[in-house]
Motif scaffolding. Structure first.
Motif, PDB file in Angstrom:
ATOM      1  N   VAL A  10       0.926  -0.981  -5.028  1.00 55.34           N
ATOM      2  CA  VAL A  10      -0.083  -0.207  -4.541  1.00 55.34           C
ATOM      3  C   VAL A  10      -0.659   0.357  -5.831  1.00 55.34           C
ATOM      4  CG1 VAL A  10      -0.746   2.033  -3.376  1.00 55.34           C
ATOM      5  CG2 VAL A  10       0.957   0.346  -2.311  1.00 55.34           C
ATOM      6  N   ALA A  11      -0.067   0.703  -6.578  1.00 54.13           N
ATOM      7  CA  ALA A  11      -0.763   0.990  -7.892  1.00 54.13           C
ATOM      8  C   ALA A  11      -1.623   0.055  -8.608  1.00 54.13           C
ATOM      9  CB  ALA A  11       0.303   1.542  -8.905  1.00 54.13           C
ATOM     10  N   SER A  12      -1.326  -1.114  -8.582  1.00 61.81           N
ATOM     11  CA  SER A  12      -1.874  -2.304  -9.222  1.00 61.81           C
ATOM     12  C   SER A  12      -3.037  -2.420  -8.406  1.00 61.81           C
ATOM     13  CB  SER A  12      -1.397  -3.455  -9.313  1.00 61.81           C
ATOM     14  OG  SER A  12      -1.876  -4.503  -9.552  1.00 61.81           O
ATOM     15  N   LEU A  13      -2.889  -2.544  -6.927  1.00 59.49           N
ATOM     16  CA  LEU A  13      -4.151  -2.778  -5.976  1.00 59.49           C
ATOM     17  C   LEU A  13      -5.150  -1.517  -6.230  1.00 59.49           C
ATOM     18  CD1 LEU A  13      -5.385  -4.181  -3.762  1.00 59.49           C
ATOM     19  CD2 LEU A  13      -3.968  -2.929  -2.147  1.00 59.49           C
TER      20      LEU A  13
ATOM     21  N   GLN B 262      -9.257   4.425   0.623  1.00 65.61           N
ATOM     22  CA  GLN B 262      -8.552   3.449  -0.152  1.00 65.61           C
ATOM     23  C   GLN B 262      -7.087   3.622  -0.215  1.00 65.61           C
ATOM     24  OE1 GLN B 262     -11.327   3.477  -3.443  1.00 65.61           O
ATOM     25  NE2 GLN B 262     -12.730   2.130  -2.537  1.00 65.61           N
ATOM     26  N   VAL B 263      -6.625   4.926  -0.869  1.00 65.53           N
ATOM     27  CA  VAL B 263      -5.465   5.262  -1.066  1.00 65.53           C
ATOM     28  C   VAL B 263      -4.536   5.061   0.301  1.00 65.53           C
ATOM     29  CG1 VAL B 263      -3.566   6.859  -1.469  1.00 65.53           C
ATOM     30  CG2 VAL B 263      -6.063   6.947  -2.672  1.00 65.53           C
ATOM     31  N   LEU B 264      -4.979   5.469   1.505  1.00 66.51           N
ATOM     32  CA  LEU B 264      -4.326   5.302   2.859  1.00 66.51           C
ATOM     33  C   LEU B 264      -4.263   3.915   3.057  1.00 66.51           C
ATOM     34  CD1 LEU B 264      -3.205   6.700   5.307  1.00 66.51           C
ATOM     35  CD2 LEU B 264      -5.362   6.808   6.293  1.00 66.51           C
ATOM     36  N   ALA B 265      -5.304   2.972   2.880  1.00 61.52           N
ATOM     37  CA  ALA B 265      -5.340   1.727   3.525  1.00 61.52           C
ATOM     38  C   ALA B 265      -4.225   0.894   2.480  1.00 61.52           C
ATOM     39  CB  ALA B 265      -6.516   0.855   3.008  1.00 61.52           C
ATOM     40  N   SER B 266      -4.435   1.250   1.193  1.00 62.75           N
ATOM     41  CA  SER B 266      -3.282   0.659   0.410  1.00 62.75           C
ATOM     42  C   SER B 266      -1.796   0.854   0.540  1.00 62.75           C
ATOM     43  CB  SER B 266      -3.756   0.829  -1.212  1.00 62.75           C
ATOM     44  OG  SER B 266      -4.880   0.712  -1.446  1.00 62.75           O
ATOM     45  N   PHE B 267      -1.554   2.127   0.931  1.00 60.05           N
ATOM     46  CA  PHE B 267       0.061   2.415   1.184  1.00 60.05           C
ATOM     47  C   PHE B 267       0.241   1.760   2.753  1.00 60.05           C
ATOM     48  CE2 PHE B 267      -0.490   5.484  -1.993  1.00 60.05           C
ATOM     49  CZ  PHE B 267       0.962   5.939  -2.286  1.00 60.05           C
TER      50      PHE B 267
ATOM     51  N   TYR C  83      10.088   1.496  -5.391  1.00 60.36           N
ATOM     52  CA  TYR C  83       9.443   1.103  -6.721  1.00 60.36           C
ATOM     53  C   TYR C  83       8.510  -0.268  -6.529  1.00 60.36           C
ATOM     54  CZ  TYR C  83      11.895   4.786  -9.075  1.00 60.36           C
ATOM     55  OH  TYR C  83      12.475   6.044  -9.816  1.00 60.36           O
ATOM     56  N   HIS C  84       9.153  -1.238  -5.940  1.00 60.28           N
ATOM     57  CA  HIS C  84       8.246  -2.290  -5.667  1.00 60.28           C
ATOM     58  C   HIS C  84       7.090  -1.990  -4.822  1.00 60.28           C
ATOM     59  CE1 HIS C  84      10.706  -5.788  -6.964  1.00 60.28           C
ATOM     60  NE2 HIS C  84      11.870  -5.131  -6.754  1.00 60.28           N
TER      61      HIS C  84
ATOM     62  N   THR D 147      -0.484  -1.079   3.306  1.00 65.63           N
ATOM     63  CA  THR D 147      -0.014  -2.496   3.353  1.00 65.63           C
ATOM     64  C   THR D 147       1.635  -2.492   2.755  1.00 65.63           C
ATOM     65  OG1 THR D 147      -0.464  -2.398   0.884  1.00 65.63           O
ATOM     66  CG2 THR D 147      -2.169  -3.000   2.550  1.00 65.63           C
ATOM     67  N   GLU D 148       2.360  -1.778   2.748  1.00 68.24           N
ATOM     68  CA  GLU D 148       3.744  -1.477   2.139  1.00 68.24           C
ATOM     69  C   GLU D 148       4.406  -0.878   3.174  1.00 68.24           C
ATOM     70  OE1 GLU D 148       5.181  -2.896  -0.301  1.00 68.24           O
ATOM     71  OE2 GLU D 148       3.565  -3.843  -0.986  1.00 68.24           O
ATOM     72  N   THR D 149       5.419  -1.783   3.787  1.00 68.82           N
ATOM     73  CA  THR D 149       6.371  -1.260   4.859  1.00 68.82           C
ATOM     74  C   THR D 149       7.366  -0.217   4.315  1.00 68.82           C
ATOM     75  OG1 THR D 149       6.439  -3.278   5.935  1.00 68.82           O
ATOM     76  CG2 THR D 149       8.087  -1.746   6.562  1.00 68.82           C
TER      77      THR D 149
END
Length: 1183
Positions: free
Chosen positions: A1000-1003, A1132-1137, A994-995, A1139-1141
């Motif tokens: 990612v959603a905000s970004l 952009q979706v892939l790059a954002s995801f 959730y974190h 960033t989150e381990t």
């Protein structure tokens, strides 16, 4: 339910009273519900063994008055809720009324009348009873549905008490035989055994008796064997099992689902505990025996039968005209006289119900249209249109004189006589003795006709068989083939049918017609009748007409050989009806796409060889010869492996005796070559021995000129073996193997049919798996398991109804990969059980989207390949593949417009896309137009290699890259966030995920806003600023992930805060504003426990794009719609995801589908045990 009041003497025996008032008692059966102890176990066992209705209705209401010891059962219920409703109605409506009465008898009379009135009113307002099943049987059907969780569409045929052997221990209970399932249930002293087997999974059905299993029935599937014994009537049970298994095999073979007979005659008396379906199946079995015995058409129905004595003066003709009772005498008790138009009389005697029989026959005669008598007149007297003399030479016969654009006419030579008569030649002098013998045969048949009758009323006695074995004369062969096969009846009842069929069929181009054209010139090319256009044209018309009549069969190789022989002795129409009799009755399923009938008879032949020639059978099995040789023997009735004049003698016997003759002759051929076959070293040598033997089977009595047998010419060698007389071979087959009976062969066919069809299904499964194993990362075993589940879901839809018919879902003519298909509802069920992405209540929505994505041809059905493609991406794709699939699930066509929150938003989305696409198409058009101009200037002739390269390029599958994916608008992005929220809700790492998704959603929301600003302002400056904007947003992730708030709150926070203020157009200020927006959230007020996907939907309305600047935008956003200009790309979706381990770990995690498959199999409950304290409200899932 209310029931007709029944008297009960012992109210408390095996029942417990739960409620009572002065007039009524509510009782529960001991052993039902909680408690009961040993008494409950004994009562439950007793109910099962005695088939008590208390297993279905464990609650009841009794009526009692005063001191009376007599109780009346007025209501029963399967659940406490149902019986409580009845109890409350009685207390509300009857208690006060009953207190007025002074006499107990009046109270009882009033209650009984009231209950009967309620029942009558329910029956009047309810649906009329469609069936005539007795009450006891309907109770058993209700019990079956409750015990095994069957829907109302599943019809019970019959049920029997028996024992099911679990290991070496028998479990006494009841076996329920429904249209699609075999079910068994037992409850003995707390041990409950429940078994459900689909008939389509049965591979073997045997009735045997051993020391371990006394007279029992064995039901075998691919995985296990089940034994049932201690039947009261094991023969009746086994016959019914055979019928139901046959129906299931027919369903697998050609997708014929079971349909009850709506025209079943009503029974003369009420049959206790016999359902309408059971009577239907019994009537079908009798009809099949009746039709097979008298070679009647499929639409003939047996009305009834009775024992009698027939007096046979052997002077019979054709059509019945008068039926009357004769005077009884000691010689002829209860006689019946039947007269024909030719004034001939038939006398029947010893009739039990003569008056009824006379009335029935009279009724049939009144409904029978008056046709001219003498069905065989065509063979005795030529048609008036037949010319007195044949044309001078075959070369000018052509197709006869026909009207223009007409393919068939009665004036055609082949419409009047067989090709052998048209092309007959002068008989050489050396054949004089053979001609004399042929004349003697004709005279013998004429004497037989005079004595025993001619045509359909001809008596068939041992004399008839003797004449057939001696050879049918060529002049009578066509007539007798029609008579013995039953084709004459069908042709007489369908006048003009063949001609109209030819006109409809000719000129149409189908796969069958292409195959027919390819094989026309391979049909008896050695015979002069098929060395010219007349014979070829006649063969083309007959085969094409039959393919049009029966598209399920269409055309199969070997049909051309058989049909060409029929045309030699019959007219076109007669040959057509003989082909109908062969394909649809005498050789069932021989000529379908998988030659199932021939494979079945091949198995029967192997079994007969094992019984009659055991030593040779073992050797032949080692060499693998039987399966190789028998298929060509059976498919062409020896016509392709034996000289024509000899094989046609076998065809004579076949039309008279049926398939048993082919088995007899096949065994005789093996027996004659036994010594040589036993000494063979390999398969090729055995094939050569049998081939040379059959090549030298000759007919020394034929009057036709010798026709060279091509196979014989190729295999004769330098030292041909001695000739074998065909008559001697047939005689030897009757002497050695004439004990074969048709009913035994049919029983053996049934056993082999189960094996063959299930073997074909296994072959189809292996073919499908091989075809897609290279395109899927699943193992072979996993693909096979998935195919079984997929096919089972398809089959369930065939007999339990669905949105499309079974015929639309299963087309046997398609490749194996595309034969079975399922609709959206079935796909949702499979997806919910097998998919690794569990989304709770959102699972059905997600699976519906995936179905629309996979259904590329938009026929609302998907095949197994498409099904595996969808699952494979989820289980074995890398993170990019999984995210790509998830991304596409939230774009059209997966995301349908109905799922949008408003039609306006969807309209804006499609309008924007169309505009963008229109501009791209315009630019592409301008570019291509310029290119076309240049091409015209330098246009050169292109060679075939160019076109081959272009064709190959078109055929190459285009690989979709991530850049080919369309942009996602704000509304679609919100839907994807909802899906992700539901996916993470059941994961052990729920909070971390959730974190991650909140960040990612905000970004992504900010990226979309920045992109919108740059798109609106235009220019290259925006493109240069975008990377710095994304970099500036990176610290936001750390701040967000470091907060102590709940993950759910962060999701709504990200969606709500992202547009509280418009992101600045410069990179310098974006960092500070992002931190402020993340740290202060007046909108993040939803608690962790109350946030649902619907809450996110509400938030999506709140984050509408602000069209202006200033604080009043916050107030306006509650009623605003999502921003139509906002969009993001998959990159952009892939790059954002990435960033989150936590998100990377989630999508990179490997899932094991075996556990999901095992869970699906567990739904097929075989055995489960319950304690005495459990509530016996059973709901089993079926296989």
């Amino acid at each position: 339910m209310w029931i007709t009041p029944e008297e009960v003497l012992l109210a408390n025996a095996l029942w417990v009273s739960e409620r009572a008032n002065p007039y009524f008692i509510l009782q529960r059966r001991k052993g039902h519900g909680r408690g009961g102890g040993i008494t409950g176990l004994l009562v439950g066992t007793l109910d099962v063994v005695l088939d008590s209705s208390a297993r279905v209705a464990p609650y009841r209401i009794l009526h009692q008055t005063g001191e009376s010891q007599i109780f009346w059962n007025i209501a029963c219920g399967s659940s406490r809720k149902e019986i409580t409703e009845h109890w409350e109605w009685l207390e509300t409506n009857l208690l006060q009324t009953l207190s007025i009465f002074d006499n107990d008898d009046d109270i009882t009379t009033f209650v009984k009348g009231k209950i009967q009135g309620i029942i009558a009113e329910e029956n009047k307002s309810g649906k009329p009873q469609e069936d005539e099943d007795p009450g006891k049987f309907r109770e058993a059907e209700l019990k079956m549905r409750k015990l095994f969780g069957m829907p109302e569409e599943e019809k019970l045929v019959n049920y029997y008490p028996c024992s099911y052997w679990k290991g070496r221990v028998p479990r006494q209970g009841w076996i329920y035989l429904s249209v699609n399932h075999l079910c068994f249930y037992s409850f003995l002293l707390g041990k409950e055994v429940s078994l459900v087997v689909q008939w389509t999974e049965v591979t073997q059905l045997d009735k045997n008796a051993t020391l371990v299993f006394p007279e029992s029935i064995r039901v075998s599937t691919r995985d296990t064997e089940h034994f049932f014994s201690m039947f009261l009537n094991i023969n009746e049970t086994f016959k019914l099992m055979e019928q139901l298994a046959n129906i299931a095999m027919r369903q697998l073979l050609d997708n014929e689902s079971f349909a009850a007979d709506r025209f079943l005659p009503k029974p003369g008396k009420t049959l206790k505990n016999v359902s309408a379906l059971k009577r239907d199946l019994d009537a079908r079995a009798k009809n099949e025996r009746y039709r097979a015995l008298f070679r009647l058409t499929q639409d003939e129905r047996l009305d009834g039968h009775t024992d009698c004595t027939l007096w046979t003066p052997f002077t019979k003709m054709h059509v019945v005209t008068i039926v009357e009772k004769a005077d009884s005498s000691s010689v002829l008790p209860s006689p019946l006289s039947i007269s024909t138009k030719n004034k001939m009389t038939f006398l029947f005697a010893n009739l039990k119900d003569r008056d009824f029989l006379v009335q029935r026959i009279s009724d049939f005669l009144q409904r029978t249209p008056d046709r001219p008598c003498g069905l065989n007149a065509q063979s005795e007297n030529p048609s008036p249109s037949t010319p007195p003399s044949l044309p001078p030479s075959p070369s000018v016969l052509g197709l006869g004189e026909m009207p223009q654009n007409q393919h068939y006419s009665p004036s055609l030579p082949t419409a009047k006589q067989g090709l052998l008569q048209i092309y007959q030649q002068d008989v050489p002098e050396e054949l004089g003795p053979k001609v004399t013998r042929e004349k003697m045969k004709e005279e013998s048949w004429n004497i037989h006709f005079f004595e025993y009758g001619r045509g359909v009323c001809m008596y068939r006695t041992s004399k008839t068989r003797e004449l057939v074995l001696n050879g049918i004369p060529e002049s009578l062969r066509g007539e007798l083939w029609l008579l013995f096969s039953g084709a004459q009846n069908e042709m007489a009842t369908h006048p003009g049918y063949y001609g109209s069929l030819v006109e409809q069929a000719m000129g149409k181009c189908t796969l069958a017609t292409e195959e027919i054209e390819r094989d026309l010139h391979r049909s008896m090319p050695e015979h002069h009748a098929f060395q010219n256009e007349m014979g070829i044209a006649a063969l083309r018309r007959v085969l094409t007409a039959y393919a049009y009549r029966n598209p399920g069969i269409g055309y199969c190789q070997a049909m051309n050989i058989v049909t060409s022989v029929l045309l030699l002795y019959c007219t076109e129409e007669e040959a057509f009806w003989l082909l109908v009799a062969l394909c649809e009755r005498m050789l069932p399923d021989y000529y379908n796409t998988r030659v199932v009938g021939a494979l079945v008879d091949q198995g029967v032949f192997e079994e007969l060889t094992r019984e009659c020639l055991p030593l040779l059978y073992e050797r032949m099995q080692e060499l693998g010869v039987i399966s190789t040789i028998s298929l060509s023997w059976f498919l062409t009735l020896f016509l392709s492996v034996m000289p024509f004049d000899s094989a046609v003698l076998l065809v004579d016997c076949f039309f008279y005796e049926g398939i048993k003759v082919i088995f007899q002759v096949s065994l005789a051929v093996l027996h004659a070559n036994m010594d040589q076959l036993l000494s063979c070293s390999d398969e090729g040598e055995a094939m050569t021995i049998l081939g040379r033997y059959l090549d030298n089977v000759v007919n020394k009595q034929t009057v036709s000129p010798p026709i060279p047998h091509l196979h014989a010419l190729l295999t004769s060698g330098n030292n041909p073996p001695p000739e074998i007389d065909a008559f001697e071979l047939i005689k030897a087959s009757y002497e050695k193997f004439g004990s074969l009976r048709a009913d035994v062969i049919e029983q053996m066919r049934f056993k082999q049919r189960l094996k063959v069809i299930q073997s074909l299904e296994d072959t189809a499964k292996r073919s499908v798996v091989r075809a897609i194993m290279t395109e899927s990362a699943f193992t072979i075993e996993e693909l096979e398991e998935l195919y079984v589940l997929f096919k089972a879901k398809h089959i369930m839809s065939c007999y339990w109804g669905a949105s499309s018919t079974a015929a639309e879902r299963h087309d046997p003519s398609l490749p194996y990969l595309e034969q079975y298909r399922i609709d959206c509802g079935q796909f949702v069920q499979l997806f919910s059980a097998l998919a690794p992405w569990s989304c709770g209540l959102h699972t059905n929505t997600l699976s519906s989207r995936l179905f629309r994505l996979l259904d590329q041809n938009k026929d609302t059905l998907i095949n197994f390949k498409e099904f595996v493609t969808g699952l494979s991406g989820m289980y074995h794709g890398d993170m990019t593949e999984k995210l790509k699939l998830l991304y596409k699930l939230h774009l059209p066509p997966a995301l349908c417009p109905e799922e949008a929150e408003s039609a306006l938003e969807a309209t804006q989305f499609f309008t924007d896309d169309d505009t963008t696409q229109g501009e791209e198409l315009k630019e592409a058009g301008e570019t291509s137009a310029a290119g076309d101009t240049d091409d015209r200037k330098e246009e050169k002739p292109k060679d075939y290699k160019y076109y081959l390269r272009m064709w190959a390029k078109e055929k190459e599958p285009k690989k979709e890259s991530i850049k080919d994916l369309p942009r996602m608008n704000q509304e679609q992005f919100i839907e994807m966030c909802k899906t992700l929220y539901n996916m993470f809700s059941e994961d052990p790492m729920e909070q971390e995920l959730y974190h991650g998704i909140a960040t990612v959603a905000s970004l992504l929301l900010r990226i979309g806003e920045v992109g919108k600003k740059f798109t609106n302002n235009g220019g290259k400056k925006a493109e240069a600023q975008l990377p710095s904007t994304i970099d500036a947003l990176q610290p936001e992730r750390e701040d967000s992930s470091g907060e102590g708030g709940s993950g759910q709150s962060l999701v709504s926070k990200a969606l709500a805060e992202a547009q509280l203020e418009t992101p600045p157009p410069t990179a310098a200020g974006s960092d500070e504003d992002a931190k402020d927006d993340t740290s202060v959230s007046s909108y993040s007020v939803v608690s962790a426990g109350s946030l649902q996907c619907e809450d996110i939907a509400d938030d999506t309305v709140l984050i509408g794009c602000m069209s202006g600047e200033g604080g009043d935008g916050v107030d306006r956003r509650r009623g605003s719609a999502p921003d139509a200009d906002w969009s993001i790309t998959f990159e952009q979706v892939l790059a954002s995801f990435l960033t989150e381990t936590s998100l990377v770990d989630y999508f990179e995690k490997k899932h094991d589908i075996q556990s999901k498959i095992a869970a699906c199999k567990l739904l097929r409950a075989v055995e489960r045990q319950t304690s005495s304290s459990s509530d016996h409200d059973f709901s089993l899932t079926t296989q």
